[in-house]
Write a protein that holds these residues in place. Structure first.
Motif, PDB file in Angstrom:
ATOM      1  N   GLU A  14      28.059  40.676 -12.507  1.00 56.99           N
ATOM      2  CA  GLU A  14      26.931  40.601 -11.574  1.00 56.99           C
ATOM      3  C   GLU A  14      27.385  40.963 -10.156  1.00 56.99           C
ATOM      4  OE1 GLU A  14      23.525  37.418 -10.069  1.00 56.99           O
ATOM      5  OE2 GLU A  14      24.966  36.788 -11.595  1.00 56.99           O
ATOM      6  N   LEU A  15      28.552  40.456  -9.766  1.00 53.96           N
ATOM      7  CA  LEU A  15      29.103  40.775  -8.447  1.00 53.96           C
ATOM      8  C   LEU A  15      29.372  42.273  -8.335  1.00 53.96           C
ATOM      9  CD1 LEU A  15      30.212  39.951  -5.668  1.00 53.96           C
ATOM     10  CD2 LEU A  15      32.434  39.629  -6.785  1.00 53.96           C
ATOM     11  N   GLN A  16      29.976  42.867  -9.368  1.00 52.91           N
ATOM     12  CA  GLN A  16      30.256  44.305  -9.347  1.00 52.91           C
ATOM     13  C   GLN A  16      28.968  45.105  -9.207  1.00 52.91           C
ATOM     14  OE1 GLN A  16      32.405  44.605 -13.047  1.00 52.91           O
ATOM     15  NE2 GLN A  16      34.388  44.700 -12.005  1.00 52.91           N
ATOM     16  N   GLN A  20      27.964  47.442  -5.972  1.00 53.53           N
ATOM     17  CA  GLN A  20      27.630  48.857  -6.111  1.00 53.53           C
ATOM     18  C   GLN A  20      26.265  49.155  -5.502  1.00 53.53           C
ATOM     19  OE1 GLN A  20      29.679  51.414  -7.174  1.00 53.53           O
ATOM     20  NE2 GLN A  20      28.027  52.524  -6.191  1.00 53.53           N
ATOM     21  N   GLN A  21      25.302  48.278  -5.742  1.00 56.79           N
ATOM     22  CA  GLN A  21      23.979  48.457  -5.140  1.00 56.79           C
ATOM     23  C   GLN A  21      24.071  48.427  -3.616  1.00 56.79           C
ATOM     24  OE1 GLN A  21      21.497  45.361  -6.729  1.00 56.79           O
ATOM     25  NE2 GLN A  21      21.511  46.191  -8.795  1.00 56.79           N
ATOM     26  N   GLN A  27      24.406  54.078   2.904  1.00 57.80           N
ATOM     27  CA  GLN A  27      24.096  55.386   3.469  1.00 57.80           C
ATOM     28  C   GLN A  27      22.829  55.332   4.322  1.00 57.80           C
ATOM     29  OE1 GLN A  27      23.492  58.179   0.340  1.00 57.80           O
ATOM     30  NE2 GLN A  27      21.735  57.116  -0.503  1.00 57.80           N
ATOM     31  N   HIS A  28      21.993  54.332   4.090  1.00 58.77           N
ATOM     32  CA  HIS A  28      20.744  54.206   4.834  1.00 58.77           C
ATOM     33  C   HIS A  28      20.919  53.445   6.150  1.00 58.77           C
ATOM     34  CE1 HIS A  28      18.762  55.959   1.414  1.00 58.77           C
ATOM     35  NE2 HIS A  28      19.221  55.002   0.626  1.00 58.77           N
ATOM     36  N   LEU A  29      22.057  52.788   6.326  1.00 58.56           N
ATOM     37  CA  LEU A  29      22.345  52.125   7.598  1.00 58.56           C
ATOM     38  C   LEU A  29      22.814  53.169   8.587  1.00 58.56           C
ATOM     39  CD1 LEU A  29      24.453  49.011   6.531  1.00 58.56           C
ATOM     40  CD2 LEU A  29      22.048  49.052   7.156  1.00 58.56           C
ATOM     41  N   THR A  30      22.342  53.094   9.807  1.00 56.52           N
ATOM     42  CA  THR A  30      22.843  53.987  10.851  1.00 56.52           C
ATOM     43  C   THR A  30      23.033  53.201  12.136  1.00 56.52           C
ATOM     44  OG1 THR A  30      20.648  54.682  11.584  1.00 56.52           O
ATOM     45  CG2 THR A  30      21.729  56.063   9.920  1.00 56.52           C
ATOM     46  N   ALA A  31      23.928  53.687  12.958  1.00 63.07           N
ATOM     47  CA  ALA A  31      24.141  53.129  14.286  1.00 63.07           C
ATOM     48  C   ALA A  31      24.438  54.286  15.222  1.00 63.07           C
ATOM     49  CB  ALA A  31      25.294  52.137  14.296  1.00 63.07           C
ATOM     50  N   GLN A  92      27.676  41.270   2.780  1.00 56.32           N
ATOM     51  CA  GLN A  92      27.711  39.810   2.685  1.00 56.32           C
ATOM     52  C   GLN A  92      26.353  39.287   2.215  1.00 56.32           C
ATOM     53  OE1 GLN A  92      28.475  37.760   6.438  1.00 56.32           O
ATOM     54  NE2 GLN A  92      30.051  36.583   5.375  1.00 56.32           N
ATOM     55  N   ARG A  93      25.270  39.849   2.751  1.00 57.31           N
ATOM     56  CA  ARG A  93      23.929  39.425   2.367  1.00 57.31           C
ATOM     57  C   ARG A  93      23.663  39.729   0.893  1.00 57.31           C
ATOM     58  NH1 ARG A  93      19.050  41.298   1.554  1.00 57.31           N
ATOM     59  NH2 ARG A  93      19.544  43.463   1.981  1.00 57.31           N
ATOM     60  N   GLN A  94      24.048  40.912   0.449  1.00 58.64           N
ATOM     61  CA  GLN A  94      23.784  41.336  -0.928  1.00 58.64           C
ATOM     62  C   GLN A  94      24.559  40.503  -1.950  1.00 58.64           C
ATOM     63  OE1 GLN A  94      21.902  43.829  -2.374  1.00 58.64           O
ATOM     64  NE2 GLN A  94      21.003  44.591  -0.487  1.00 58.64           N
ATOM     65  N   THR A  95      25.731  40.023  -1.567  1.00 54.63           N
ATOM     66  CA  THR A  95      26.582  39.315  -2.525  1.00 54.63           C
ATOM     67  C   THR A  95      26.599  37.813  -2.282  1.00 54.63           C
ATOM     68  OG1 THR A  95      28.540  39.695  -1.152  1.00 54.63           O
ATOM     69  CG2 THR A  95      28.069  41.319  -2.871  1.00 54.63           C
TER      70      THR A  95
END
Length: 112
Positions: A14-16, A20-21, A27-31, A92-95
Motif C-alpha cells: 500500500e505504501l509503495q 508511486q501515485q 509533475q503537477h506541482l510548480t514553483a 508526506q500527505r499522501q503517505t
C-alpha cells in the motif's frame, strides 16, 4: 502476540502504491523563484525539472551579462528549493498513516 507478516506486506505494498501515485502527481506541482526584484523568474516542477526562464529585456545588454547569470542562478535555486519543499509536503500527505514513525527514515528525498 503473533507477528502478522501478511498484514505487514500488505502495508508495504500500500505504501509503495501511494508513493508511486504521489510521485506521479509531483509533475503537477510548480514553483516560481524570482531574483532581481522579479527581473528574472524561473519555474520548476516537482520532479525538479526547470520548466521556464523569464528574463526582463532590460537585462539583455552586454554590461549586465554577469549580473544576469547571477540572477538566473538565484531564481533557479529559489524555484528548486520551493518546489522540493512542496514535494516533501505532498509525499508526506499522501503517505500519512501508512508507515510508523521510524527514526532516521526520511521519505522527503524520495523524489530526488
Amino acid at each position: 502476540m503473533a507477528f502478522d507478516l501478511n498484514g505487514m506486506m500488505g502495508k508495504v505494498k500500500e505504501l509503495q502504491d501511494k508513493m508511486q501515485q504521489a510521485q506521479d502527481q509531483l509533475q503537477h506541482l510548480t514553483a516560481t523563484g524570482e531574483a532581481g526584484g522579479g527581473l528574472v523568474r524561473a519555474t520548476a516542477n516537482g520532479h525538479r525539472q526547470l520548466l521556464k526562464i523569464e528574463i526582463d529585456e532590460t537585462l539583455l545588454t552586454p554590461q549586465d551579462r554577469d549580473m544576469l547569470a547571477d540572477l538566473v542562478v538565484a531564481a533557479v535555486n529559489k524555484a528548486l528549493t520551493d518546489v522540493a519543499e512542496q514535494a516533501r509536503v505532498e509525499l508526506q500527505r499522501q503517505t500519512s498513516g501508512l508507515m510508523p514513525n521510524i527514526p532516521g527514515l526520511d521519505l522527503g528525498n524520495f523524489g530526488g
